[in-house]
Design an enzyme around this catalytic site. Structure first.
Site, short mmCIF file in Angstrom:
data_model
loop_
_atom_site.label_atom_id
_atom_site.label_comp_id
_atom_site.label_asym_id
_atom_site.label_seq_id
_atom_site.Cartn_x
_atom_site.Cartn_y
_atom_site.Cartn_z
NE ARG A 122 -4.40 -1.50 1.27
CZ ARG A 122 -5.56 -1.63 1.89
NH1 ARG A 122 -5.71 -1.18 3.11
NH2 ARG A 122 -6.59 -2.18 1.28
CD GLN A 127 -2.94 5.78 -3.61
OE1 GLN A 127 -2.89 6.62 -4.50
NE2 GLN A 127 -3.30 6.07 -2.38
CG ASP A 130 -5.25 -1.70 -3.18
OD1 ASP A 130 -5.53 -2.91 -3.04
OD2 ASP A 130 -5.29 -0.89 -2.24
CB SER A 133 -8.61 -0.67 -2.79
OG SER A 133 -7.85 -0.60 -1.60
CE1 TYR A 230 -4.99 -4.74 4.12
CE2 TYR A 230 -2.62 -4.42 4.35
CZ TYR A 230 -3.73 -4.65 3.56
OH TYR A 230 -3.59 -4.76 2.19
#
Length: 378
Positions: A122, A127, A130, A133, A230
């Site tokens: 992350r 991004q 990802d 996500s 997390y």
């Protein structure tokens, strides 16, 4: 450079690892793209659309795999699925590697370099890659839609000539990507929304969406987030205090959505049988963690069960219930990663094995499991 897009062998998997849009982008990288026939059918992408984008379509997986340098999938290849893949080929998918020693050994034995997209770090440059996500965002949205479909009443407050319909009360447990999207979707539908999470940062995020935050805010709560963002596993004492607070809150809710997952561990148990039995008949619970053992005691994977008039929804592969959108986002995640593995000048694969993205995601290489977190213990 040849890129193969395989069909998914899991009957529950509706997504596909490439779209006509990403096929065109791979072509500009200098790749020949081969798509297995029917790969996009469940996501509403016919073979003709892949062909129109410049891909060739083959009848079966062995033909697609032949001489492929890069193999794209949604899920980890099943046993024997990579027979015919050339040694050194890159296989990129959501590998679900935790506790899968035999499957990882099979990937190593196939002599492929396997990359697990959900292990992407992350960091800012990753991004756009990802997958957790992009897919969790859709799962959070779909959870509210599914709950609304099962709930026998209206969600927003309505003032009519015949009387006022009260707004539904929706409680979201776990305010990560899926949970925050669930909060936002429930708010858009007009529900009274509350949410909880063990991470302090979640409080501000929940409140910014117009929902109320519910949690035991003690010292342990303030330290409950890993460096990667997390949730940490909480102590038994904290879980007991949180459970007591949540139990009294759940009894007043119409819909509860649970989204709590801890990477590499079974899903934490958030809702007990007693909590389910405290809810009003007609209430609905959606368990988004059901594939990891579930947050709800009575949830059954792949089933909608009813207990004392409370429906418990345990759909599998919730992002796949929005197959077209989920495939579009997942394919873009994959392309963004593959692009970093290609030399733009020579238009050939040029994997930088010391790159932090590669080191974080590469599971197997040259016949061995190379990821430090998954190497077999001596």
């Amino acid at each position: 450079m040849r890129i193969a897009v395989l069909s998914e062998t899991d009957g529950a998997e509706t997504r596909v690892s490439a779209t006509p849009e990403t096929v065109k982008k791979y072509k500009t990288l200098g790749a020949d793209v081969v798509v297995q026939a029917g790969a996009g059918a469940k996501a509403g992408i016919p073979d003709a659309e892949f062909e129109a984008a410049g891909a060739s379509v083959t009848a079966n997986a062995p033909d697609a795999l032949k001489d492929a340098d890069v193999i794209l999938k949604v899920r980890r290849p099943a046993e024997g699925e990579l027979s015919g893949a050339k040694p050194g080929a890159l296989v990129i998918a959501i590998m679900d590697p935790y506790g899968q020693d035999a499957a990882l050994k099979a990937l190593a034995d196939a002599k492929v370099a396997a990359f697990s997209m959900e292990l992407m770090p992350r960091i800012t440059r990753a991004q756009v890659m990802d997958v957790l996500s992009s897919q969790a965002n859709l799962a959070g949205y779909r959870a509210v839609v599914d709950a609304t479909a099962e709930y026998g009443r209206a969600i927003p407050m309505m003032m009519t000539a015949a009387g006022t319909v009260p707004a539904a009360r929706i409680f979201v447990m776990g305010a990560g990507v899926a949970g925050l999207q669930a909060v936002a979707t429930a708010r858009r539908l007009g529900a009274v929304v509350t949410a909880t999470d063990v991470r302090p940062a979640a409080k501000e995020q929940v409140e910014s969406l117009g929902a109320k935050f519910i949690a035991v805010e003690d010292e342990e709560f303030k330290q409950a987030e890993t460096a990667g963002g997390y949730a940490k596993e909480m102590s038994a004492e904290y879980r007991a205090k949180q459970a007591e607070l949540v139990a009294s809150h759940i009894a007043k809710q119409d819909i509860v959505i649970t989204t709590a997952l801890i990477p590499g561990r079974p899903a934490p148990r958030l809702i007990t049988r007693a909590m389910v039995e405290s809810m009003k008949p007609g209430s609905v619970i959606v368990d988004l963690a059901v594939e990891r053992g579930g947050n709800v005691e009575l949830a059954e994977a792949g089933q909608v069960v009813e207990h004392n008039g409370v429906k418990i929804v345990g759909h599998l592969n919730v992002p796949g219930r929005l197959a077209a959108t989920a495939s579009s986002l997942y394919a873009k995640n994959l392309y963004a990663f593959v692009e970093t593995l290609v030399n733009k000048d020579t238009k050939e694969l040029a994997v930088k094995w010391d790159d932090e993205l590669v080191k974080a995601t590469c599971l197997t290489r040259d016949g061995a499991i190379v990821h430090t977190a998954f190497q077999p213990s001596a």
